[in-house]
Write a protein that holds these residues in place. Structure first.
Motif, PDB file in Angstrom:
ATOM      1  N   HIS A  21      42.151  12.888  -0.493  1.00 30.78           N
ATOM      2  CA  HIS A  21      41.380  12.890   0.754  1.00 30.78           C
ATOM      3  C   HIS A  21      40.936  14.309   1.122  1.00 30.78           C
ATOM      4  O   HIS A  21      39.836  14.507   1.640  1.00 30.78           O
ATOM      5  CB  HIS A  21      42.214  12.330   1.912  1.00 30.78           C
ATOM      6  N   PRO A  25      36.729  14.241  -0.624  1.00 30.00           N
ATOM      7  CA  PRO A  25      36.567  13.255   0.448  1.00 30.00           C
ATOM      8  C   PRO A  25      35.395  12.290   0.258  1.00 30.00           C
ATOM      9  O   PRO A  25      35.352  11.248   0.919  1.00 30.00           O
ATOM     10  CB  PRO A  25      36.348  14.124   1.690  1.00 30.00           C
ATOM     11  N   PHE A  28      35.951   8.478  -0.093  1.00 30.08           N
ATOM     12  CA  PHE A  28      36.528   7.909   1.117  1.00 30.08           C
ATOM     13  C   PHE A  28      35.478   7.821   2.225  1.00 30.08           C
ATOM     14  O   PHE A  28      35.451   6.850   2.980  1.00 30.08           O
ATOM     15  CB  PHE A  28      37.739   8.725   1.563  1.00 30.08           C
ATOM     16  N   ILE A  43      38.722  11.509   7.686  1.00 29.89           N
ATOM     17  CA  ILE A  43      39.165  11.531   6.283  1.00 29.89           C
ATOM     18  C   ILE A  43      40.139  12.687   6.064  1.00 29.89           C
ATOM     19  O   ILE A  43      41.187  12.525   5.431  1.00 29.89           O
ATOM     20  CB  ILE A  43      37.966  11.639   5.316  1.00 29.89           C
ATOM     21  N   THR A  46      43.459  11.920   7.837  1.00 37.48           N
ATOM     22  CA  THR A  46      44.225  10.857   7.185  1.00 37.48           C
ATOM     23  C   THR A  46      44.892  11.386   5.913  1.00 37.48           C
ATOM     24  O   THR A  46      46.017  10.996   5.602  1.00 37.48           O
ATOM     25  CB  THR A  46      43.365   9.615   6.874  1.00 37.48           C
ATOM     26  N   GLY A  47      44.213  12.264   5.206  1.00 38.30           N
ATOM     27  CA  GLY A  47      44.839  12.879   4.033  1.00 38.30           C
ATOM     28  C   GLY A  47      46.050  13.692   4.421  1.00 38.30           C
ATOM     29  O   GLY A  47      47.118  13.609   3.783  1.00 38.30           O
TER      30      GLY A  47
END
Length: 137
Positions: A21, A25, A28, A43, A46-47
């Motif tokens: 991520h 990215p 995603f 993104i 969230t990573g």
């Protein structure tokens, strides 16, 4: 022993996904629904969250922290399910069928398993799921 092995595997998967991520990215972003605001930041965060969750699952010092990581990763897996569904619908709408049902159906089935697994290896559910007493300072 099985739970420890599954905890290691799940943490490795989450850490790897989190790393991807952050450094790559684009895939995603491509599957994130358009209604998600600030998609690039989402993104990235969230990573970062996946990596922190993996670390939380692996740390040996605090059952409470493992439980928090398990809950957070389960919630995360639930929250990203719309992106997986979006990917499924976008991909299947392609003229060539994209990755096909052989990819997407197992992925859809895996999502609730990952949610449960995060809770199980985080000791939130199962026979050893009792919360520890609060930490006294």
């Amino acid at each position: 022993m099985i739970k420890l092995a599954m905890r290691l595997i799940l943490a490795l998967l989450y850490a790897s996904a989190g790393y991807l991520h952050l450094v790559w990215p684009e895939p995603f972003l491509a599957i994130t629904p358009n209604w998600v605001p600030h998609r690039g930041a989402v993104i990235w965060w969230t990573g970062f969250a996946e990596i922190l969750g993996a670390v939380g699952l692996l740390q040996p010092f605090s059952k409470q922290l493992r439980q928090a990581a398990g809950i957070a990763l389960a919630a995360y897996a639930l929250c990203v399910w719309p992106a997986n569904i979006n990917h499924f619908t976008m991909d299947m709408a392609r003229e060539d069928g994209g990755l096909g049902l052989g990819y997407h159906v197992p992925r859809m089935i895996a999502q609730p398993i990952i949610i449960w697994l995060s809770l199980w290896v985080g000791e939130v559910v199962g026979p050893h799921a009792k919360p520890q007493n609060s930490i006294e300072l």
